[in-house]
Design a protein around this motif. Sequence first.
Motif, PDB file in Angstrom:
ATOM      1  N   VAL A  97      38.829  12.673  24.949  1.00  0.00           N
ATOM      2  CA  VAL A  97      39.173  12.118  23.650  1.00  0.00           C
ATOM      3  C   VAL A  97      40.563  12.646  23.317  1.00  0.00           C
ATOM      4  O   VAL A  97      40.765  13.853  23.226  1.00  0.00           O
ATOM      5  CB  VAL A  97      38.168  12.532  22.550  1.00  0.00           C
ATOM      6  CG1 VAL A  97      38.633  12.039  21.183  1.00  0.00           C
ATOM      7  CG2 VAL A  97      36.784  11.999  22.872  1.00  0.00           C
ATOM      8  N   LEU A  98      41.533  11.736  23.178  1.00  0.00           N
ATOM      9  CA  LEU A  98      42.915  12.123  22.904  1.00  0.00           C
ATOM     10  C   LEU A  98      43.243  11.838  21.443  1.00  0.00           C
ATOM     11  O   LEU A  98      43.096  10.704  20.969  1.00  0.00           O
ATOM     12  CB  LEU A  98      43.877  11.346  23.814  1.00  0.00           C
ATOM     13  CG  LEU A  98      45.368  11.555  23.556  1.00  0.00           C
ATOM     14  CD1 LEU A  98      45.760  13.021  23.726  1.00  0.00           C
ATOM     15  CD2 LEU A  98      46.188  10.662  24.501  1.00  0.00           C
ATOM     16  N   ALA A  99      43.676  12.866  20.740  1.00  0.00           N
ATOM     17  CA  ALA A  99      44.107  12.732  19.349  1.00  0.00           C
ATOM     18  C   ALA A  99      45.542  13.218  19.247  1.00  0.00           C
ATOM     19  O   ALA A  99      46.052  13.874  20.153  1.00  0.00           O
ATOM     20  CB  ALA A  99      43.200  13.571  18.441  1.00  0.00           C
ATOM     21  N   GLY A 100      46.198  12.892  18.155  1.00  0.00           N
ATOM     22  CA  GLY A 100      47.531  13.434  17.938  1.00  0.00           C
ATOM     23  C   GLY A 100      48.467  12.465  17.261  1.00  0.00           C
ATOM     24  O   GLY A 100      48.121  11.325  16.962  1.00  0.00           O
ATOM     25  N   ASP A 101      49.662  12.962  17.030  1.00  0.00           N
ATOM     26  CA  ASP A 101      50.770  12.142  16.561  1.00  0.00           C
ATOM     27  C   ASP A 101      51.581  11.843  17.817  1.00  0.00           C
ATOM     28  O   ASP A 101      52.491  12.583  18.175  1.00  0.00           O
ATOM     29  CB  ASP A 101      51.587  12.914  15.530  1.00  0.00           C
ATOM     30  CG  ASP A 101      52.751  12.099  14.996  1.00  0.00           C
ATOM     31  OD1 ASP A 101      52.957  10.960  15.467  1.00  0.00           O
ATOM     32  OD2 ASP A 101      53.468  12.604  14.115  1.00  0.00           O
ATOM     33  N   LEU A 102      51.231  10.749  18.497  1.00  0.00           N
ATOM     34  CA  LEU A 102      51.799  10.484  19.815  1.00  0.00           C
ATOM     35  C   LEU A 102      53.193   9.879  19.753  1.00  0.00           C
ATOM     36  O   LEU A 102      53.879   9.782  20.775  1.00  0.00           O
ATOM     37  CB  LEU A 102      50.856   9.595  20.621  1.00  0.00           C
ATOM     38  CG  LEU A 102      49.462  10.186  20.846  1.00  0.00           C
ATOM     39  CD1 LEU A 102      48.614   9.246  21.701  1.00  0.00           C
ATOM     40  CD2 LEU A 102      49.533  11.560  21.489  1.00  0.00           C
ATOM     41  N   ASN A 103      53.633   9.436  18.583  1.00  0.00           N
ATOM     42  CA  ASN A 103      54.993   8.920  18.404  1.00  0.00           C
ATOM     43  C   ASN A 103      55.350   7.810  19.376  1.00  0.00           C
ATOM     44  O   ASN A 103      56.499   7.663  19.775  1.00  0.00           O
ATOM     45  CB  ASN A 103      56.015  10.062  18.546  1.00  0.00           C
ATOM     46  CG  ASN A 103      56.059  10.948  17.329  1.00  0.00           C
ATOM     47  OD1 ASN A 103      56.124  10.469  16.209  1.00  0.00           O
ATOM     48  ND2 ASN A 103      56.008  12.249  17.540  1.00  0.00           N
ATOM     49  N   ALA A 104      54.350   7.021  19.793  1.00  0.00           N
ATOM     50  CA  ALA A 104      54.563   5.932  20.748  1.00  0.00           C
ATOM     51  C   ALA A 104      54.274   4.611  20.038  1.00  0.00           C
ATOM     52  O   ALA A 104      53.140   4.157  20.005  1.00  0.00           O
ATOM     53  CB  ALA A 104      53.647   6.095  21.954  1.00  0.00           C
ATOM     54  N   PRO A 105      55.288   4.007  19.416  1.00  0.00           N
ATOM     55  CA  PRO A 105      55.040   2.828  18.585  1.00  0.00           C
ATOM     56  C   PRO A 105      54.530   1.630  19.375  1.00  0.00           C
ATOM     57  O   PRO A 105      54.953   1.387  20.504  1.00  0.00           O
ATOM     58  CB  PRO A 105      56.413   2.529  17.965  1.00  0.00           C
ATOM     59  CG  PRO A 105      57.391   3.166  18.895  1.00  0.00           C
ATOM     60  CD  PRO A 105      56.700   4.360  19.479  1.00  0.00           C
ATOM     61  N   PRO A 151      54.023  14.654  21.108  1.00  0.00           N
ATOM     62  CA  PRO A 151      55.248  14.509  21.886  1.00  0.00           C
ATOM     63  C   PRO A 151      56.442  14.121  21.014  1.00  0.00           C
ATOM     64  O   PRO A 151      56.299  13.778  19.842  1.00  0.00           O
ATOM     65  CB  PRO A 151      54.901  13.401  22.883  1.00  0.00           C
ATOM     66  CG  PRO A 151      53.783  12.655  22.262  1.00  0.00           C
ATOM     67  CD  PRO A 151      53.028  13.625  21.421  1.00  0.00           C
ATOM     68  N   GLU A 152      57.610  14.170  21.628  1.00  0.00           N
ATOM     69  CA  GLU A 152      58.866  13.857  20.932  1.00  0.00           C
ATOM     70  C   GLU A 152      58.829  12.434  20.363  1.00  0.00           C
ATOM     71  O   GLU A 152      58.302  11.522  21.002  1.00  0.00           O
ATOM     72  CB  GLU A 152      60.036  13.992  21.921  1.00  0.00           C
ATOM     73  CG  GLU A 152      61.384  14.154  21.281  1.00  0.00           C
ATOM     74  CD  GLU A 152      61.512  15.451  20.513  1.00  0.00           C
ATOM     75  OE1 GLU A 152      62.096  15.410  19.418  1.00  0.00           O
ATOM     76  OE2 GLU A 152      61.030  16.500  20.984  1.00  0.00           O
ATOM     77  N   PRO A 153      59.377  12.223  19.165  1.00  0.00           N
ATOM     78  CA  PRO A 153      59.405  10.867  18.604  1.00  0.00           C
ATOM     79  C   PRO A 153      60.153   9.887  19.499  1.00  0.00           C
ATOM     80  O   PRO A 153      61.110  10.256  20.193  1.00  0.00           O
ATOM     81  CB  PRO A 153      60.146  11.054  17.270  1.00  0.00           C
ATOM     82  CG  PRO A 153      59.928  12.476  16.916  1.00  0.00           C
ATOM     83  CD  PRO A 153      59.888  13.222  18.222  1.00  0.00           C
ATOM     84  N   HIS A 154      59.726   8.634  19.462  1.00  0.00           N
ATOM     85  CA  HIS A 154      60.345   7.587  20.271  1.00  0.00           C
ATOM     86  C   HIS A 154      61.816   7.410  19.919  1.00  0.00           C
ATOM     87  O   HIS A 154      62.628   7.005  20.762  1.00  0.00           O
ATOM     88  CB  HIS A 154      59.599   6.260  20.068  1.00  0.00           C
ATOM     89  CG  HIS A 154      60.081   5.168  20.962  1.00  0.00           C
ATOM     90  ND1 HIS A 154      61.075   4.296  20.585  1.00  0.00           N
ATOM     91  CD2 HIS A 154      59.731   4.814  22.219  1.00  0.00           C
ATOM     92  CE1 HIS A 154      61.304   3.446  21.564  1.00  0.00           C
ATOM     93  NE2 HIS A 154      60.505   3.740  22.572  1.00  0.00           N
ATOM     94  N   SER A 155      62.193   7.735  18.690  1.00  0.00           N
ATOM     95  CA  SER A 155      63.578   7.536  18.237  1.00  0.00           C
ATOM     96  C   SER A 155      64.556   8.504  18.897  1.00  0.00           C
ATOM     97  O   SER A 155      65.768   8.272  18.880  1.00  0.00           O
ATOM     98  CB  SER A 155      63.652   7.697  16.712  1.00  0.00           C
ATOM     99  OG  SER A 155      63.169   8.978  16.321  1.00  0.00           O
ATOM    100  N   VAL A 156      64.072   9.592  19.488  1.00  0.00           N
ATOM    101  CA  VAL A 156      64.943  10.576  20.142  1.00  0.00           C
ATOM    102  C   VAL A 156      65.159  10.167  21.592  1.00  0.00           C
ATOM    103  O   VAL A 156      64.210   9.979  22.346  1.00  0.00           O
ATOM    104  CB  VAL A 156      64.319  11.988  20.076  1.00  0.00           C
ATOM    105  CG1 VAL A 156      65.198  12.997  20.824  1.00  0.00           C
ATOM    106  CG2 VAL A 156      64.121  12.414  18.635  1.00  0.00           C
TER     107      VAL A 156
END
Length: 199
Positions: free
Chosen positions: A174-182, A144-149
Amino acid sequence: ASARPDLIGLQEVFKWRYGPPDSMFGGTAPAEEIAYDFLQSLQDELAARDFAYRVASQIQHVDLELPAVDFSRGVAASNYLVDVRATDRDVILVREDLLTANPASGHFATLAPIPGTSLSILRGWVSVDAKFRGEWLRFVNSHPEPHSVGSGFFNSAQLSELIAELANAALPVVLAGDLNAPADVPGHGRSSAAHRRAS
């Protein structure tokens, strides 16, 4: 390769292509000559080490083409202009001996706009069912979109969509990824809304 993972979730799996310069004039001939294909490169490197992985599921996101300069072609304008095309994908690789079924994918409804254009940045998820140690599970990969956006708005909305999509899954997920959720938002002393939802 040494860990021999059963499933691999990949994000930002770009394919870079080039072609004759026509995009600045509203051209209709997409660049097709492959310069770099990160997916093919990874599969080739794994195969060279005798680790065979196949694509179990994938989704294409942004596919943009813009004019660029390639000085290796010379200094004449007709030689150094080239169109460069970038295609973004999320991919799930699976080890060849693992049984899979039901590949699926989708784009999020809430998308961040590309500034100065009428376009949006496509983001989404990709999934596949896999038989792991005698039991079926659903493996999901997302970026998903980075938190900074948008101060976290797009990240939170997209992860909410993903959670809703998976809420009624008939299989363990099983969820994998670059979730961009700090877990720790700088200056706020707390986790992002999306991180709290995903947790």
